[in-house]
Design an enzyme around this catalytic site. Structure first.
Site, PDB file in Angstrom:
ATOM      1  N   ARG A  86       0.861  -1.186   0.000  1.00 48.93           N
ATOM      2  CA  ARG A  86       0.000   0.000   0.000  1.00 48.93           C
ATOM      3  C   ARG A  86       0.890   1.225   0.000  1.00 48.93           C
ATOM      4  O   ARG A  86       1.881   1.276   0.740  1.00 48.93           O
ATOM      5  CB  ARG A  86      -0.921   0.015   1.225  1.00 48.93           C
ATOM      6  CG  ARG A  86      -1.667   1.343   1.358  1.00 48.93           C
ATOM      7  CD  ARG A  86      -2.990   1.228   2.043  1.00 48.93           C
ATOM      8  NE  ARG A  86      -3.638   2.522   2.124  1.00 48.93           N
ATOM      9  CZ  ARG A  86      -4.334   3.100   1.142  1.00 48.93           C
ATOM     10  NH1 ARG A  86      -4.511   2.475  -0.004  1.00 48.93           N
ATOM     11  NH2 ARG A  86      -4.874   4.295   1.288  1.00 48.93           N
ATOM     12  N   CYS A 102     -12.964  10.868   6.778  1.00 47.97           N
ATOM     13  CA  CYS A 102     -12.359  10.179   5.636  1.00 47.97           C
ATOM     14  C   CYS A 102     -12.275   8.683   5.933  1.00 47.97           C
ATOM     15  O   CYS A 102     -12.770   8.226   6.953  1.00 47.97           O
ATOM     16  CB  CYS A 102     -10.971  10.757   5.341  1.00 47.97           C
ATOM     17  SG  CYS A 102      -9.831  10.557   6.721  1.00 47.97           S
ATOM     18  N   GLU A 129       0.600  14.885   3.358  1.00 49.05           N
ATOM     19  CA  GLU A 129      -0.634  15.192   4.092  1.00 49.05           C
ATOM     20  C   GLU A 129      -1.591  16.028   3.233  1.00 49.05           C
ATOM     21  O   GLU A 129      -1.161  16.921   2.482  1.00 49.05           O
ATOM     22  CB  GLU A 129      -0.242  15.931   5.376  1.00 49.05           C
ATOM     23  CG  GLU A 129      -1.360  16.495   6.197  1.00 49.05           C
ATOM     24  CD  GLU A 129      -2.328  15.461   6.745  1.00 49.05           C
ATOM     25  OE1 GLU A 129      -3.468  15.410   6.233  1.00 49.05           O
ATOM     26  OE2 GLU A 129      -1.972  14.723   7.677  1.00 49.05           O
ATOM     27  N   ASP A 163      -5.419  17.354  -6.419  1.00 48.22           N
ATOM     28  CA  ASP A 163      -4.488  16.348  -5.894  1.00 48.22           C
ATOM     29  C   ASP A 163      -3.066  16.737  -6.296  1.00 48.22           C
ATOM     30  O   ASP A 163      -2.729  16.734  -7.481  1.00 48.22           O
ATOM     31  CB  ASP A 163      -4.850  14.964  -6.468  1.00 48.22           C
ATOM     32  CG  ASP A 163      -4.125  13.830  -5.753  1.00 48.22           C
ATOM     33  OD1 ASP A 163      -3.094  14.091  -5.096  1.00 48.22           O
ATOM     34  OD2 ASP A 163      -4.613  12.683  -5.853  1.00 48.22           O
ATOM     35  N   ARG A 165      -0.236  15.267  -5.088  1.00 46.25           N
ATOM     36  CA  ARG A 165       0.746  14.255  -4.702  1.00 46.25           C
ATOM     37  C   ARG A 165       1.633  13.835  -5.882  1.00 46.25           C
ATOM     38  O   ARG A 165       1.201  13.866  -7.023  1.00 46.25           O
ATOM     39  CB  ARG A 165       0.037  13.010  -4.145  1.00 46.25           C
ATOM     40  CG  ARG A 165      -0.574  13.246  -2.785  1.00 46.25           C
ATOM     41  CD  ARG A 165      -1.390  12.074  -2.339  1.00 46.25           C
ATOM     42  NE  ARG A 165      -2.607  11.933  -3.127  1.00 46.25           N
ATOM     43  CZ  ARG A 165      -3.490  10.964  -2.962  1.00 46.25           C
ATOM     44  NH1 ARG A 165      -3.284  10.047  -2.036  1.00 46.25           N
ATOM     45  NH2 ARG A 165      -4.571  10.914  -3.709  1.00 46.25           N
ATOM     46  N   LYS A 191      -3.625   6.295  -8.974  1.00 41.64           N
ATOM     47  CA  LYS A 191      -2.431   5.929  -8.211  1.00 41.64           C
ATOM     48  C   LYS A 191      -1.710   4.772  -8.896  1.00 41.64           C
ATOM     49  O   LYS A 191      -0.482   4.757  -8.984  1.00 41.64           O
ATOM     50  CB  LYS A 191      -2.835   5.550  -6.777  1.00 41.64           C
ATOM     51  CG  LYS A 191      -1.669   5.453  -5.820  1.00 41.64           C
ATOM     52  CD  LYS A 191      -2.114   4.991  -4.434  1.00 41.64           C
ATOM     53  CE  LYS A 191      -2.635   6.118  -3.573  1.00 41.64           C
ATOM     54  NZ  LYS A 191      -2.954   5.676  -2.188  1.00 41.64           N
TER      55      LYS A 191
HETATM   56  N1  GTP Z   1      -6.926  18.318   0.538  1.00 39.25           N
HETATM   57  C1  GTP Z   1      -7.637  17.370   1.139  1.00 39.25           C
HETATM   58  N2  GTP Z   1      -7.019  16.219   1.448  1.00 39.25           N
HETATM   59  C2  GTP Z   1      -7.745  15.272   2.030  1.00 39.25           C
HETATM   60  C3  GTP Z   1      -9.096  15.419   2.349  1.00 39.25           C
HETATM   61  N3  GTP Z   1      -9.522  14.290   2.948  1.00 39.25           N
HETATM   62  C4  GTP Z   1      -8.464  13.464   2.985  1.00 39.25           C
HETATM   63  N4  GTP Z   1      -7.379  14.044   2.446  1.00 39.25           N
HETATM   64  C5  GTP Z   1      -6.043  13.506   2.236  1.00 39.25           C
HETATM   65  O1  GTP Z   1      -6.134  12.575   1.181  1.00 39.25           O
HETATM   66  C6  GTP Z   1      -5.058  11.665   1.266  1.00 39.25           C
HETATM   67  C7  GTP Z   1      -5.621  10.284   1.009  1.00 39.25           C
HETATM   68  O2  GTP Z   1      -6.074  10.275  -0.306  1.00 39.25           O
HETATM   69  P1  GTP Z   1      -7.447   9.679  -0.740  1.00 39.25           P
HETATM   70  O3  GTP Z   1      -7.950  10.513  -1.880  1.00 39.25           O
HETATM   71  O4  GTP Z   1      -8.354   9.497   0.455  1.00 39.25           O
HETATM   72  O5  GTP Z   1      -7.147   8.231  -1.240  1.00 39.25           O
HETATM   73  P2  GTP Z   1      -6.017   7.753  -2.241  1.00 39.25           P
HETATM   74  O6  GTP Z   1      -4.729   7.644  -1.484  1.00 39.25           O
HETATM   75  O7  GTP Z   1      -6.006   8.593  -3.485  1.00 39.25           O
HETATM   76  O8  GTP Z   1      -6.592   6.346  -2.684  1.00 39.25           O
HETATM   77  P3  GTP Z   1      -6.656   4.990  -1.863  1.00 39.25           P
HETATM   78  O9  GTP Z   1      -5.340   4.295  -2.158  1.00 39.25           O
HETATM   79  O10 GTP Z   1      -7.819   4.266  -2.402  1.00 39.25           O
HETATM   80  O11 GTP Z   1      -6.794   5.346  -0.412  1.00 39.25           O
HETATM   81  C8  GTP Z   1      -4.439  11.873   2.623  1.00 39.25           C
HETATM   82  O12 GTP Z   1      -3.225  12.603   2.452  1.00 39.25           O
HETATM   83  C9  GTP Z   1      -5.462  12.721   3.357  1.00 39.25           C
HETATM   84  O13 GTP Z   1      -4.868  13.585   4.308  1.00 39.25           O
HETATM   85  C10 GTP Z   1      -9.727  16.637   2.015  1.00 39.25           C
HETATM   86  O14 GTP Z   1     -10.927  16.850   2.205  1.00 39.25           O
HETATM   87  N5  GTP Z   1      -8.960  17.587   1.420  1.00 39.25           N
HETATM   88 ZN    ZN Z   2      -7.925  10.883   5.762  1.00 41.15          ZN
END
Ligand code: GTP
Ligand code: ZN
Length: 236
Positions: A86, A102, A129, A163, A165, A191
């Site tokens: 993961r 979340c 984050e 996003d 990241r 991802k």
């Molecule tokens: N900017 C922002 N970030 C968020 C929010 N809620 C969660 N996050 C961040 O989103 C990140 C997680 O991403 P997700 O979009 O939930 O999931 P993912 O990693 O793309 O996909 P999975 O692998 O399925 O979990 C973490 O860094 C969280 O802190 C939000 O409302 N706004």
């Molecule tokens: Zn979260």
């Protein structure tokens, strides 16, 4: 074995606030210089007994900016066959505080549990984050969501892409641990694409649909409709 420590230098004698600064000494690199394999260093590793099993914790530093990332590993990662994995993005509120806004905390726990049950796997815990906007901006985004915005609109209102990241360090971190290919636990097809583009062979995508609750219903629905996550709208 950790990567060799840089020779002792004056960085030890100046006010270094973090290990990263000590490790970095004067060698902070300019973004874009060199290759991802040169940007990341394995600083050290230790045992980490957890509720789910006896993991190894590997600490990495991004030499470009001092940012610290960790990998939680279990079993023989260098052995044959894709490794259950993961790539988890830091979510202090969900991972540590049990936030129900979340699904992050439940996903992290489920990943650790699955890896422990299989006896082999790795979690890269990337300090991105708030999808890369940082903790304080995520609090700002949550405030906007309290007032009616969705997760994408809130990011945009703050001047950020939905996003931010990047996954360029994932390949060298995995390579350093001996991982050649992964079975990736994620609901996010972007991802998977990003990892493949960064040079990580993804043999399989394993859904990780956990942690849905009344407080994150709308949030998960927006992830499905606007961010492309493969989530079942009818899941309980
Ligand atoms: N900017 C922002 N970030 C968020 C929010 N809620 C969660 N996050 C961040 O989103 C990140 C997680 O991403 P997700 O979009 O939930 O999931 P993912 O990693 O793309 O996909 P999975 O692998 O399925 O979990 C973490 O860094 C969280 O802190 C939000 O409302 N706004
Ligand atoms: Zn979260």
């Amino acid at each position: 074995m950790p990567d060799p420590k840089p020779a002792p230098d004056t960085a030890r004698n100046v006010a270094a606030t973090t290990l990263a600064h000590q490790e970095l000494g004067g060698e902070v690199r300019v973004a874009g210089e060199g290759s991802p394999a040169e940007w990341v260093r394995l600083v050290d590793s230790c045992d980490l007994p957890t509720r789910w099993g006896a993991f190894r914790l590997h600490g990495f530093v991004d030499l470009r900016n001092g940012q610290e990332h960790v990998a939680l590993a279990l079993g023989d990662l260098a052995g044959s066959g894709p490794v259950l994995a993961r790539v988890h993005s830091e979510c202090l509120t969900g991972d540590a505080f049990g936030s129900r806004r979340c699904d992050c905390g439940a996903q992290l726990e489920a990943a650790m549990e699955r890896i422990a049950a299989e006896g082999r796997g790795v979690i890269l815990y990337m300090r991105q984050e708030g999808r890369g906007i940082g903790l304080l901006n995520k609090i700002r985004a949550y405030h906007l969501q309290d007032d009616g915005a969705d997760t994408v609109q809130a990011n945009q209102a703050l001047g950020f892409a939905p996003d931010l990241r990047s996954y360029e360090l994932v390949a060298p971190m995995l390579a350093r641990l001996g991982v050649q290919a992964v079975r990736l636990m994620t609901n996010n097809p972007r991802k998977v694409d990003a990892l493949q583009a960064a040079g990580v062979p993804v043999a399989e995508r394993l859904p990780i649909r956990v942690g849905r609750n009344p407080a994150n219903q709308g949030y998960l629905d927006t992830k499905r409709s606007k961010l492309g996550h493969l989530l079942d709208p009818d899941a309980g």
